[in-house]
Design a protein around this motif. Structure first.
Motif, PDB file in Angstrom:
ATOM      1  N   PRO A  13      19.637   1.105  30.335  1.00  0.00           N
ATOM      2  CA  PRO A  13      19.963  -0.210  31.137  1.00  0.00           C
ATOM      3  C   PRO A  13      21.061   0.023  31.954  1.00  0.00           C
ATOM      4  O   PRO A  13      22.218   0.988  31.975  1.00  0.00           O
ATOM      5  CB  PRO A  13      21.174  -0.687  29.684  1.00  0.00           C
ATOM      6  CG  PRO A  13      21.128   0.526  28.861  1.00  0.00           C
ATOM      7  CD  PRO A  13      20.167   1.655  28.975  1.00  0.00           C
ATOM      8  N   PRO A  14      20.772  -0.459  33.030  1.00  0.00           N
ATOM      9  CA  PRO A  14      21.210   0.074  34.462  1.00  0.00           C
ATOM     10  C   PRO A  14      22.739   0.126  34.174  1.00  0.00           C
ATOM     11  O   PRO A  14      23.679  -0.699  34.447  1.00  0.00           O
ATOM     12  CB  PRO A  14      21.096  -0.862  35.509  1.00  0.00           C
ATOM     13  CG  PRO A  14      20.391  -1.891  34.697  1.00  0.00           C
ATOM     14  CD  PRO A  14      20.155  -1.605  33.594  1.00  0.00           C
ATOM     15  N   VAL A  15      23.531   1.182  33.599  1.00  0.00           N
ATOM     16  CA  VAL A  15      24.902   1.048  33.189  1.00  0.00           C
ATOM     17  C   VAL A  15      25.214  -0.102  32.924  1.00  0.00           C
ATOM     18  O   VAL A  15      26.264  -0.581  33.429  1.00  0.00           O
ATOM     19  CB  VAL A  15      25.719   1.544  34.261  1.00  0.00           C
ATOM     20  CG1 VAL A  15      27.027   1.756  33.869  1.00  0.00           C
ATOM     21  CG2 VAL A  15      25.064   2.922  34.960  1.00  0.00           C
ATOM     22  N   PRO A  98      15.765  -0.249  25.953  1.00  0.00           N
ATOM     23  CA  PRO A  98      15.451   0.233  27.302  1.00  0.00           C
ATOM     24  C   PRO A  98      14.610  -0.512  28.301  1.00  0.00           C
ATOM     25  O   PRO A  98      13.498  -1.001  27.801  1.00  0.00           O
ATOM     26  CB  PRO A  98      14.541   1.620  27.101  1.00  0.00           C
ATOM     27  CG  PRO A  98      15.115   1.989  25.522  1.00  0.00           C
ATOM     28  CD  PRO A  98      15.022   0.499  25.041  1.00  0.00           C
ATOM     29  N   ARG A  99      14.897  -0.587  29.506  1.00  0.00           N
ATOM     30  CA  ARG A  99      14.153  -1.312  30.342  1.00  0.00           C
ATOM     31  C   ARG A  99      12.729  -0.770  30.746  1.00  0.00           C
ATOM     32  O   ARG A  99      12.702   0.635  30.609  1.00  0.00           O
ATOM     33  CB  ARG A  99      15.159  -1.577  31.569  1.00  0.00           C
ATOM     34  CG  ARG A  99      16.055  -2.550  31.367  1.00  0.00           C
ATOM     35  CD  ARG A  99      16.611  -3.118  32.708  1.00  0.00           C
ATOM     36  NE  ARG A  99      17.644  -4.067  32.418  1.00  0.00           N
ATOM     37  CZ  ARG A  99      18.660  -4.757  33.432  1.00  0.00           C
ATOM     38  NH1 ARG A  99      18.296  -4.415  34.527  1.00  0.00           N
ATOM     39  NH2 ARG A  99      19.521  -5.483  32.988  1.00  0.00           N
ATOM     40  N   PRO A 100      11.851  -1.377  31.350  1.00  0.00           N
ATOM     41  CA  PRO A 100      10.709  -0.549  31.601  1.00  0.00           C
ATOM     42  C   PRO A 100      10.752   0.523  32.926  1.00  0.00           C
ATOM     43  O   PRO A 100      10.118   1.525  32.496  1.00  0.00           O
ATOM     44  CB  PRO A 100       9.624  -1.775  32.246  1.00  0.00           C
ATOM     45  CG  PRO A 100      10.234  -2.792  31.444  1.00  0.00           C
ATOM     46  CD  PRO A 100      11.805  -2.665  31.300  1.00  0.00           C
ATOM     47  N   ARG A 101      11.677   0.101  33.549  1.00  0.00           N
ATOM     48  CA  ARG A 101      11.808   1.271  34.686  1.00  0.00           C
ATOM     49  C   ARG A 101      12.491   2.486  34.088  1.00  0.00           C
ATOM     50  O   ARG A 101      12.117   3.596  34.336  1.00  0.00           O
ATOM     51  CB  ARG A 101      13.056   0.904  35.517  1.00  0.00           C
ATOM     52  CG  ARG A 101      13.190   1.900  36.918  1.00  0.00           C
ATOM     53  CD  ARG A 101      14.270   1.252  37.871  1.00  0.00           C
ATOM     54  NE  ARG A 101      13.626   0.003  38.404  1.00  0.00           N
ATOM     55  CZ  ARG A 101      14.485  -0.548  39.043  1.00  0.00           C
ATOM     56  NH1 ARG A 101      15.680  -0.476  39.374  1.00  0.00           N
ATOM     57  NH2 ARG A 101      13.796  -2.108  39.757  1.00  0.00           N
ATOM     58  N   THR A 102      13.269   2.381  33.096  1.00  0.00           N
ATOM     59  CA  THR A 102      13.590   3.649  32.435  1.00  0.00           C
ATOM     60  C   THR A 102      12.918   4.375  31.730  1.00  0.00           C
ATOM     61  O   THR A 102      12.668   5.488  31.599  1.00  0.00           O
ATOM     62  CB  THR A 102      15.149   3.033  31.390  1.00  0.00           C
ATOM     63  OG1 THR A 102      15.842   2.369  32.009  1.00  0.00           O
ATOM     64  CG2 THR A 102      15.552   4.079  30.584  1.00  0.00           C
ATOM     65  N   LEU A 103      11.963   3.437  30.846  1.00  0.00           N
ATOM     66  CA  LEU A 103      10.763   4.118  29.995  1.00  0.00           C
ATOM     67  C   LEU A 103       9.764   4.862  31.158  1.00  0.00           C
ATOM     68  O   LEU A 103       9.438   6.045  30.890  1.00  0.00           O
ATOM     69  CB  LEU A 103      10.064   2.961  29.697  1.00  0.00           C
ATOM     70  CG  LEU A 103      10.886   2.445  28.193  1.00  0.00           C
ATOM     71  CD1 LEU A 103       9.766   1.189  27.828  1.00  0.00           C
ATOM     72  CD2 LEU A 103      11.062   3.383  27.213  1.00  0.00           C
ATOM     73  N   LEU A 104       9.698   4.322  32.243  1.00  0.00           N
ATOM     74  CA  LEU A 104       8.629   4.899  33.245  1.00  0.00           C
ATOM     75  C   LEU A 104       9.207   6.200  33.902  1.00  0.00           C
ATOM     76  O   LEU A 104       8.755   7.255  33.883  1.00  0.00           O
ATOM     77  CB  LEU A 104       8.572   4.188  34.456  1.00  0.00           C
ATOM     78  CG  LEU A 104       7.525   4.612  35.444  1.00  0.00           C
ATOM     79  CD1 LEU A 104       6.306   5.016  34.934  1.00  0.00           C
ATOM     80  CD2 LEU A 104       7.529   3.582  36.847  1.00  0.00           C
ATOM     81  N   LEU A 105      10.499   6.317  34.242  1.00  0.00           N
ATOM     82  CA  LEU A 105      11.217   7.582  34.456  1.00  0.00           C
ATOM     83  C   LEU A 105      11.400   8.540  33.607  1.00  0.00           C
ATOM     84  O   LEU A 105      11.100   9.727  33.868  1.00  0.00           O
ATOM     85  CB  LEU A 105      12.669   7.294  34.872  1.00  0.00           C
ATOM     86  CG  LEU A 105      13.607   8.322  35.352  1.00  0.00           C
ATOM     87  CD1 LEU A 105      12.883   8.998  36.582  1.00  0.00           C
ATOM     88  CD2 LEU A 105      14.972   7.974  35.529  1.00  0.00           C
ATOM     89  N   ALA A 106      11.410   8.264  32.281  1.00  0.00           N
ATOM     90  CA  ALA A 106      11.298   9.232  31.178  1.00  0.00           C
ATOM     91  C   ALA A 106       9.784   9.886  30.938  1.00  0.00           C
ATOM     92  O   ALA A 106       9.830  10.996  30.746  1.00  0.00           O
ATOM     93  CB  ALA A 106      11.819   8.708  29.741  1.00  0.00           C
ATOM     94  N   ALA A 107       8.770   9.055  31.082  1.00  0.00           N
ATOM     95  CA  ALA A 107       7.368   9.424  31.097  1.00  0.00           C
ATOM     96  C   ALA A 107       7.286  10.270  32.326  1.00  0.00           C
ATOM     97  O   ALA A 107       6.812  11.444  32.087  1.00  0.00           O
ATOM     98  CB  ALA A 107       6.645   8.196  31.094  1.00  0.00           C
ATOM     99  N   VAL A 108       7.794  10.093  33.594  1.00  0.00           N
ATOM    100  CA  VAL A 108       7.451  10.934  34.621  1.00  0.00           C
ATOM    101  C   VAL A 108       8.265  12.203  34.399  1.00  0.00           C
ATOM    102  O   VAL A 108       7.514  13.423  34.612  1.00  0.00           O
ATOM    103  CB  VAL A 108       8.019  10.056  35.898  1.00  0.00           C
ATOM    104  CG1 VAL A 108       8.033  11.239  36.968  1.00  0.00           C
ATOM    105  CG2 VAL A 108       7.078   9.142  36.243  1.00  0.00           C
TER     106      VAL A 108
END
Length: 428
Positions: A13-15, A98-108
């Motif tokens: 959650p962007p801060v 968690p937002r989708p962007r956060t999940l994507l970053l974690a997966a990468v």
């Protein structure tokens, strides 16, 4: 190694601030009622007032009774001390999904971590000093293009090649005499000057052995190509081998791609070829795929890309036990830096040494060509890096191994710098 063009006209959650409403909920202290003011009597005397009537207290529970349970706090955080918006109480922080962007970053990151760890290991693998004496054993080889058999090369070219080979460790020449047809046959028109070349090379460089390089695309990843599962095709390959041996070649060198790890039909073909070449006192050699840099990596890569580039180490050993020479195509590795490429070659050298019989010549490929595309970067895959990697792998695994060498691919793309790196770092 898919044959590269040797056109004489032409040189990839962007801060969430956590709502600093930070839920600074106030302490909510309950104010007690103030006592009534004292009434003044004449003369300044205070007039007493009766105290307020006592508040009835709830009766104490009888022995053995339990006080009633307090109601559970609501799950949304709006219970006692909460602020009704999901906070866990006064001063608590709001929980957000968690937002989708956060999940994507974690997966990468999860995918990159093993890769970065492997690359770091390759860089470490490139460090150290090669053991003394880890130089040529005079069992090296060179792949030669088709121009040597189709009339483009002359006696002068043969003499220049002999001069180039003098003083190096190159003993075997793999001369492109194919390709095979998809049915395994070999037209005589594919090598019209075979007898002439073998004779000229034996005269100019009597120390070298000349082998016919035969290959074709396999129908393993597309319907078009040679099919080793057909008995008739394997029989035709045997006939083609007899053909080149009759033309004067001292051995047959096979490069069949893409060849998947575990292919039993290929092993059956090698068994038949070995019987044939031994009966004629000739050599049997093969170009081999690289070995899994990580356990079962060929399975993972095949599932994700449809092209299982690597062989298992066990399968590599099965192939090595059936031939006289096995040359690892240790190039086209996708490595972006010379140090990583050299570390990769060191690893491949060790893996191959561990499963290759001492009676079989193990040759590690050197990139005598220069391309920039996905899978091969000329600035990274250098002869210098490959030779250092070979020496490090040999030093760590079997420094005294005699049946060992390097194989340079390919003559028509080689530069003076390639030859210099080979002779100065390995071939002297």
């Amino acid at each position: 190694m898919h044959e590269r063009s040797e056109n004489p006209t032409a040189p990839e959650p962007p801060v969430h601030r956590l709502q600093s409403s930070t839920s600074t909920d106030s302490a909510h202290t309950a104010d007690e009622p103030a006592p009534p003011p004292a009434a003044a009597r004449p003369g300044g005397e205070e007039t007493r007032t009766d105290p307020p009537a006592p508040v009835d207290e709830p009766p104490a529970p009888a022995d053995g009774d339990q006080p009633p349970p307090e109601p559970p706090a609501p799950e949304d955080g709006s219970g006692t001390g909460g602020n009704g918006d999901g906070d866990g109480g006064a001063g608590g922080r709001r929980r957000r999904r968690p937002r989708p962007r956060t999940l994507l970053l974690a997966a990468v990151l999860l995918l990159l971590l093993p890769l970065l760890s492997a690359e770091a290991a390759l860089r470490v693998n490139y460090t150290g000093t090669p053991a003394p004496g880890t130089l040529t054993r005079h069992r090296d080889a060179l792949w030669l293009g088709h121009a040597w058999l189709d009339g483009r090369k002359t006696r002068r070219d043969v003499q220049a090649l002999a001069t180039r080979l003098a003083g190096t460790g190159i003993r075997d020449l793999y001369v492109h005499a194919g390709p095979l047809e998809h049915d395994g046959t070999l037209p005589a028109s594919a090598h019209p000057r075979a007898a002439w070349l073998v004779s000229e090379l034996h005269r100019a460089a009597p120390r070298v052995r000349v082998q016919a390089w035969l290959g074709d695309k396999l129908a393993t990843e597309s319907p078009d190509g040679l099919r080793l599962d057909r008995a008739a095709t394997r029989a035709a390959i045997l006939a083609s081998t007899r053909q080149v041996l009759a033309a004067g070649f001292q051995g047959a060198h096979f490069d069949l791609e893409p060849l998947h790890s575990g292919d039993r039909d290929y092993l059956a073909l090698l068994d038949d070829l070995r019987a044939l070449t031994r009966a004629r006192h000739a050599l049997l050699s093969v170009a081999a795929h690289q070995i899994d840099p990580l356990p079962a990596f060929h399975s993972f890569w095949g599932t994700t890309t449809g092209h299982p580039k690597w062989w298992s180490q066990a399968y590599f050993g099965q192939v090595a036990r059936r031939v006289d020479q096995i040359a690892v195509m240790s190039y086209d590795t996708m490595q972006p830096l010379e140090s990583l490429y050299g570390g990769y070659v060191a690893q491949q050298t060790s893996l191959a040494l561990e499963v290759t019989p001492k009676s079989t010549d193990l040759l590690m490929g050197l990139p005598f060509y220069h391309e920039n595309r996905f899978g091969h970067w000329a600035h990274a895959e250098t002869v210098r890096g490959a030779v250092r990697g070979v020496r490090l792998g040999l030093s760590r695994t079997d420094a005294g191994r005699e049946n060992f060498g390097v194989a340079a691919y390919v003559d028509f793309a080689a530069t003076q710098a390639d030859w210099r790196a080979y002779t100065e770092d390995w071939g002297r």
